[in-house]
Motif scaffolding. Structure first.
Motif, mmCIF file in Angstrom:
data_model
loop_
_atom_site.group_PDB
_atom_site.id
_atom_site.type_symbol
_atom_site.label_atom_id
_atom_site.label_comp_id
_atom_site.label_asym_id
_atom_site.label_seq_id
_atom_site.Cartn_x
_atom_site.Cartn_y
_atom_site.Cartn_z
ATOM 1 N N LYS B 311 -30.299 20.868 15.616
ATOM 2 C CA LYS B 311 -31.508 20.156 15.186
ATOM 3 C C LYS B 311 -31.323 18.654 15.386
ATOM 4 O O LYS B 311 -32.252 17.955 15.839
ATOM 5 C CB LYS B 311 -31.752 20.472 13.707
ATOM 6 N N LEU B 312 -30.141 18.165 15.083
ATOM 7 C CA LEU B 312 -29.868 16.731 15.275
ATOM 8 C C LEU B 312 -29.969 16.373 16.754
ATOM 9 O O LEU B 312 -30.538 15.340 17.111
ATOM 10 C CB LEU B 312 -28.476 16.381 14.746
ATOM 11 N N LEU B 313 -29.426 17.248 17.601
ATOM 12 C CA LEU B 313 -29.514 17.009 19.050
ATOM 13 C C LEU B 313 -30.967 16.996 19.501
ATOM 14 O O LEU B 313 -31.394 16.118 20.253
ATOM 15 C CB LEU B 313 -28.773 18.121 19.804
ATOM 16 N N GLN B 314 -31.717 17.982 19.007
ATOM 17 C CA GLN B 314 -33.124 18.089 19.393
ATOM 18 C C GLN B 314 -33.906 16.847 18.979
ATOM 19 O O GLN B 314 -34.625 16.254 19.782
ATOM 20 C CB GLN B 314 -33.732 19.340 18.741
ATOM 21 N N LEU B 315 -33.718 16.428 17.732
ATOM 22 C CA LEU B 315 -34.477 15.277 17.230
ATOM 23 C C LEU B 315 -34.083 14.007 17.976
ATOM 24 O O LEU B 315 -34.933 13.164 18.282
ATOM 25 C CB LEU B 315 -34.241 15.115 15.725
ATOM 26 N N ASP B 316 -32.809 13.888 18.287
ATOM 27 C CA ASP B 316 -32.363 12.693 19.011
ATOM 28 C C ASP B 316 -32.932 12.672 20.423
ATOM 29 O O ASP B 316 -33.389 11.636 20.897
ATOM 30 C CB ASP B 316 -30.833 12.677 19.043
ATOM 31 N N LEU B 317 -32.917 13.824 21.087
ATOM 32 C CA LEU B 317 -33.439 13.861 22.457
ATOM 33 C C LEU B 317 -34.956 13.711 22.474
ATOM 34 O O LEU B 317 -35.509 13.170 23.426
ATOM 35 C CB LEU B 317 -33.030 15.171 23.142
ATOM 36 N N GLU B 318 -35.614 14.193 21.438
ATOM 37 C CA GLU B 318 -37.072 14.007 21.366
ATOM 38 C C GLU B 318 -37.419 12.549 21.110
ATOM 39 O O GLU B 318 -38.426 12.048 21.580
ATOM 40 C CB GLU B 318 -37.658 14.899 20.268
ATOM 41 N N THR B 319 -36.580 11.868 20.323
ATOM 42 C CA THR B 319 -36.821 10.443 20.064
ATOM 43 C C THR B 319 -36.493 9.613 21.296
ATOM 44 O O THR B 319 -37.153 8.614 21.567
ATOM 45 C CB THR B 319 -35.948 9.977 18.875
ATOM 46 N N HIS B 320 -35.444 10.000 22.022
ATOM 47 C CA HIS B 320 -35.038 9.254 23.227
ATOM 48 C C HIS B 320 -35.027 10.224 24.410
ATOM 49 O O HIS B 320 -33.959 10.687 24.821
ATOM 50 C CB HIS B 320 -33.647 8.645 23.034
ATOM 51 N N PRO B 321 -36.195 10.561 24.937
ATOM 52 C CA PRO B 321 -36.224 11.559 26.016
ATOM 53 C C PRO B 321 -35.685 10.974 27.325
ATOM 54 O O PRO B 321 -35.787 9.770 27.562
ATOM 55 C CB PRO B 321 -37.716 11.905 26.128
ATOM 56 N N PRO B 322 -35.109 11.823 28.185
ATOM 57 C CA PRO B 322 -34.629 11.338 29.489
ATOM 58 C C PRO B 322 -35.799 10.933 30.379
ATOM 59 O O PRO B 322 -36.914 11.458 30.240
ATOM 60 C CB PRO B 322 -33.879 12.542 30.052
ATOM 61 N N GLY B 323 -35.542 10.016 31.308
ATOM 62 C CA GLY B 323 -36.627 9.464 32.126
ATOM 63 C C GLY B 323 -36.991 10.300 33.335
ATOM 64 O O GLY B 323 -38.004 10.038 33.974
ATOM 65 N N ALA B 324 -36.185 11.287 33.690
ATOM 66 C CA ALA B 324 -36.472 12.099 34.883
ATOM 67 C C ALA B 324 -35.989 13.521 34.645
ATOM 68 O O ALA B 324 -35.442 13.828 33.581
ATOM 69 C CB ALA B 324 -35.763 11.482 36.083
ATOM 70 N N GLU B 357 -28.690 14.663 6.805
ATOM 71 C CA GLU B 357 -28.559 14.197 8.185
ATOM 72 C C GLU B 357 -29.776 14.607 9.002
ATOM 73 O O GLU B 357 -30.346 13.807 9.751
ATOM 74 C CB GLU B 357 -27.283 14.815 8.751
ATOM 75 N N VAL B 358 -30.179 15.864 8.848
ATOM 76 C CA VAL B 358 -31.353 16.349 9.583
ATOM 77 C C VAL B 358 -32.602 15.624 9.086
ATOM 78 O O VAL B 358 -33.469 15.224 9.878
ATOM 79 C CB VAL B 358 -31.489 17.876 9.408
ATOM 80 N N LEU B 359 -32.694 15.433 7.782
ATOM 81 C CA LEU B 359 -33.865 14.747 7.207
ATOM 82 C C LEU B 359 -33.986 13.336 7.787
ATOM 83 O O LEU B 359 -35.081 12.919 8.204
ATOM 84 C CB LEU B 359 -33.712 14.685 5.685
ATOM 85 N N LEU B 360 -32.876 12.626 7.839
ATOM 86 C CA LEU B 360 -32.921 11.252 8.350
ATOM 87 C C LEU B 360 -33.297 11.239 9.827
ATOM 88 O O LEU B 360 -34.049 10.370 10.270
ATOM 89 C CB LEU B 360 -31.567 10.560 8.140
ATOM 90 N N ALA B 361 -32.782 12.218 10.573
ATOM 91 C CA ALA B 361 -33.142 12.286 11.995
ATOM 92 C C ALA B 361 -34.634 12.555 12.153
ATOM 93 O O ALA B 361 -35.302 11.956 12.999
ATOM 94 C CB ALA B 361 -32.323 13.369 12.680
ATOM 95 N N ARG B 362 -35.171 13.435 11.323
ATOM 96 C CA ARG B 362 -36.619 13.727 11.376
ATOM 97 C C ARG B 362 -37.432 12.491 11.026
ATOM 98 O O ARG B 362 -38.435 12.180 11.668
ATOM 99 C CB ARG B 362 -36.960 14.828 10.362
ATOM 100 N N LEU B 363 -36.981 11.791 9.986
ATOM 101 C CA LEU B 363 -37.719 10.597 9.545
ATOM 102 C C LEU B 363 -37.650 9.502 10.604
ATOM 103 O O LEU B 363 -38.632 8.795 10.838
ATOM 104 C CB LEU B 363 -37.156 10.093 8.213
ATOM 105 N N ARG B 364 -36.499 9.375 11.247
ATOM 106 C CA ARG B 364 -36.376 8.366 12.309
ATOM 107 C C ARG B 364 -37.317 8.696 13.456
ATOM 108 O O ARG B 364 -37.902 7.817 14.072
ATOM 109 C CB ARG B 364 -34.935 8.292 12.803
ATOM 110 N N LYS B 365 -37.440 9.979 13.740
ATOM 111 C CA LYS B 365 -38.345 10.373 14.819
ATOM 112 C C LYS B 365 -39.791 10.069 14.423
ATOM 113 O O LYS B 365 -40.595 9.625 15.237
ATOM 114 C CB LYS B 365 -38.181 11.872 15.081
ATOM 115 N N LEU B 366 -40.093 10.289 13.155
ATOM 116 C CA LEU B 366 -41.470 10.090 12.682
ATOM 117 C C LEU B 366 -41.828 8.610 12.582
ATOM 118 O O LEU B 366 -42.919 8.194 12.985
ATOM 119 C CB LEU B 366 -41.612 10.771 11.313
ATOM 120 N N LEU B 367 -40.912 7.807 12.048
ATOM 121 C CA LEU B 367 -41.258 6.420 11.714
ATOM 122 C C LEU B 367 -40.631 5.385 12.655
ATOM 123 O O LEU B 367 -41.147 4.272 12.763
ATOM 124 C CB LEU B 367 -40.808 6.095 10.281
ATOM 125 N N GLY B 368 -39.530 5.722 13.277
ATOM 126 C CA GLY B 368 -38.835 4.743 14.124
ATOM 127 C C GLY B 368 -37.456 4.438 13.556
ATOM 128 O O GLY B 368 -37.223 4.604 12.355
#
Lengths: 257, 495
Positions: B311-324, B357-368
């Motif tokens: 889940k942490l990996l998913q949220l991080d990659l969704e927040t910072h998606p690859p460019g190609a 940890e997962v909660l903070l990753a979700r919140l970072r994705k939601l709010l920045g």
């Protein structure tokens, strides 16, 4: 055994697997209370704000809502528990939080992002939406003793558009997570979902001190009216009279060293 | 059974292997800082001409037909890696014998099926080494130290049947036992020359004369000294890598997460085998166009929980998606000791580390990124001098603060709102804010604050605390005047 008692027993036995003790009144436990850190208010509230319930604090600007909430959070963080502050208008002052003796490391601050060139009071939908989602996540994750949902700068007409089901959901989630959920709003919104409803009012004006050459703002007097307290033990449901508490807050520079 | 592979005079062999033209010439290997450089090794031809280890370079140069060669440590390392590779081909369990350079011990138990009996294995091993240009002695014995002594003392292949170690070692010189100078001198004075002579002594007599070292030497001479093999194992952290090439470029994250889930599972299994947890995950995505997208997920505490890590990996990659589109992916992990905590019944409530940890990753994705965390005040007089740091609450513990009166909180306007101000003399008497006119009932100030005057980021302002009133409401605010922009604004409201 009377016939009614026999029927009742039969119904309860039949439903036992689905609804345990279906026809027996639940014994309501007195809720755990968090001290607000203000003696006058604690005396009126019977100890503090309830855990696992919604506390609604309403009032206009400069009536002491934020000071009250910061004082509550300070008392809770000092007890060693973690808290969260959902800041819809990004208005929390870290200096004020530190002055209120909050253990800052135990406070999770969530700042909603305002769109550029947009005034705080204009169409806060995205910020409110973000705040509602964030509060949902906080309550689902659990572990926070108190969550403050600060909507003080959002106009009441905007808050009124939030469906009532949201507050019901929050009430259930707060109960399961054993979190004291505190709403700061200008007008009441959670209606019956709030176990404790408080109204902040301006008290008598405390004039700026001017005995010296320069005037000095030293603090304010606030008034808190307890509108409703569902946790007050009484078998007969009847509206209680409002109770008022007067309290004061002083500025950091006027504290005697 | 142990097989010991020992290349005698390893340093000289390395030179001969690297520089074949020196094989038929006498050479001495020189090492050290000139002019104190000395001969550290010499080949057989040079030794027959009188070159000895320990000679100075000048002494060696006086002997005709002897070439002085400078030692190259890199060549020895590469030669050692060749021997290491060969040893690994004959046994999965090998140990490097540090006392003798280039020497390896192989545990050959159960290798008969692949290489034949012990003699055949030893011969094959020696031949394999010779094809690489080295000469090595190979000895096989049931006892590790017996095999080592035989490899040091006998040329070629030596195989000792189990139980015959003492007989095999009988004629070997005592130098194979790696004696100290003092011990060698004593034994020489006593007339002891071979291991057999030493083994024939009573161990109690030997111990009474040279101490507990005598027991070890006696056992070594009999081929009975026990040894625990410490096989060389690959670095565990290096093994925590998973790589995958994709058949076709992938642009969506969902199929990628499916693969990442599998890879995380494999890494976690590997870590769990060593009773460890994962403290860091590094995803390297090789993108279409040659670019590389790298993300690091570092949970606050080492985790053993696959769904949480994924889940942490998913949220991080969704927040910072690859460019190609993604062509291949790598997942590197770092292990750590798992988190263990003793909870108490009466401790205050605290978020569970994994869920937090997962909660903070979700919140970072939601709010920045910058909008989630706990606040840390800076040592600065400027208002709003703070920074947001990752939320990591300390362990629950009651902290007693001195009782203070309740502080008046300021609700800050971010960004500050511009206002119009009407003056009476030089003091504000009215304020136009948000389309409304306020009368100033009370005012305190001006409080002139400034800072950073020594740099370009200097700032200054005049702050006023004002009680503003309309017909229906009253509020206490802090307004400020910025002399540089000649602008008035509301800094916040006291609430």
């Amino acid at each position: 055994m009377s016939a009614s008692a026999a029927i009742r027993l039969q119904v309860e036995t039949t439903l036992a697997k689905r609804v345990p003790a279906a026809l027996t009144l639940k014994i309501k436990q007195a809720p755990e209370l968090f001290s607000t850190g203000i003696e006058e208010v604690d005396a009126v509230l019977g100890g503090g704000i309830p855990r696992g319930s919604i506390t609604e604090v309403t009032g206009a600007g400069s009536t002491g809502k934020t000071s009250f909430a910061l004082s509550c959070i300070a008392a809770i963080t000092q007890s060693g528990a973690a808290c969260a502050w959902v800041d819809v208008s990004d208005a929390l002052s870290p200096e004020s939080a530190a002055a209120a003796n909050i253990v800052l490391k135990r406070l999770l601050w969530l700042r909603m992002s305002a769109e550029r060139k947009q005034r705080v009071t204009d169409k806060p939908w995205s910020r409110l939406e973000q705040a509602l989602k964030a509060t949902d996540l906080l309550l689902q994750a659990g572990g926070f003793a108190a969550v403050v949902f600060d909507m003080s700068d959002v106009l009441p007409q905007h808050i009124m558009r939030i469906p009532l089901s949201t507050w019901y959901r929050f009430r259930l989630a707060a109960e399961q997570a054993r979190t004291a959920l505190v709403f700061l709003t200008q007008a009441p919104c959670a209606s019956s979902c709030a176990a404790l409803s408080l109204r902040c009012e301006p008290a008598s004006i405390k004039a700026f001190r001017s005995d010296n050459e320069t005037a000095l703002f030293e603090g304010q007097l606030y008034s808190l009216v307890r509108e409703r307290n569902r946790n007050e033990g009484s078998v007969i449901a009847r509206k209680k009279p409002s109770v008022r508490a007067e309290w004061s807050a002083e500025t950091l520079w006027s504290r005697t060293r | 059974m142990y097989a010991i592979l020992h290349p005698p005079n390893f340093a000289a062999q390395v030179v001969a292997q690297q520089r074949p033209e020196l094989r038929k010439r006498a050479f001495g290997l020189i090492d050290g800082e000139p002019p104190a450089d000395t001969v550290v090794a010499a080949n057989k031809a040079a030794r027959s001409l009188g070159v000895e280890v320990g000679m100075t370079r000048l002494q060696a140069a006086t002997i005709p037909d002897v070439v002085a060669v400078r030692r190259v440590p890199e060549d020895e390392v590469s030669a050692q890696s060749i021997l290491h590779t060969i040893a690994c081909m004959f046994s999965p369990r090998i140990e490097y014998v540090e006392a003798h350079p280039g020497t390896y011990a192989l545990d050959i138990q159960g290798m008969n099926g692949l290489f034949g009996d012990e003699t055949q294995l030893a011969s094959k091993l020696r031949q394999r080494i010779m094809t690489e240009g080295f000469l090595a002695n190979v000895a096989v014995a049931q006892n590790y130290d017996a095999a080592l002594c035989l490899a040091l003392g006998r040329v070629g292949v030596s195989v000792v049947p189990p139980g015959d170690e003492a007989v095999a070692l009988r004629n070997l010189p005592l130098q194979v036992l790696n004696l100290t100078a003092e011990q060698a001198e004593s034994f020489e004075a006593w007339g002891l020359r071979t291991c057999g002579q030493l083994a024939a002594l009573a161990d109690t007599d030997l111990i009474s004369r040279i101490g507990q070292a005598g027991k070890r030497l006696h056992s070594l001479a009999r081929g009975a000294w026990p040894h625990l093999l410490f096989p060389i194992e690959p670095n565990f952290e290096d093994s925590l890598v998973e790589r995958m090439e994709l058949d076709f470029p992938v642009e969506m994250l969902e199929p990628l997460l499916f693969l990442l889930g599998r890879m995380t599972d494999t890494l976690l299994e590997r870590a769990k085998e060593k009773a460890r947890a994962l403290a860091l995950l590094r995803v390297v995505l090789n993108l279409d166009g040659g670019k590389c997208h790298e993300r690091i997920v570092r949970p606050a505490l080492p985790l053993e929980d696959k769904p949480t890590l994924l889940k942490l990996l998913q949220l991080d990659l969704e927040t910072h998606p690859p460019g190609a589109a993604i062509l291949s992916l790598e997942l590197h992990a770092q292990s750590a000791v798992p988190y263990r905590a003793q909870h108490g019944l009466f401790l205050p409530q605290a978020p569970e580390p994994g869920r937090l940890e997962v909660l903070l990753a979700r919140l970072r994705k939601l709010l920045g990124e910058e909008r989630v965390g706990s606040v840390e005040l800076r040592d600065d007089h400027r208002p709003n001098a703070f920074r947001v740091v990752p939320f990591a609450p300390p362990p629950p513990k009651r902290s007693e603060q001195p009782p203070f009166a309740v502080a008046t909180a300021l609700r800050v306007c971010r960004p500050p709102q511009t206002i119009g101000v009407v003056f009476t003399g030089s003091i504000p008497a009215g304020v136009f804010w948000d389309g409304q006119r306020y009368t100033v009932r009370e005012i305190a100030g001006p409080w002139r604050v400034s800072g950073q005057w020594w740099s370009e980021a200097n700032w200054c302002r005049e702050e006023w605390d004002v009680r503003l009133a309309t017909e229906s409401m009253e509020r206490v605010c802090r307004i400020a005047f910025d002399p540089r922009s000649r602008c008035w604004y509301v800094q916040g409201t006291y609430d």
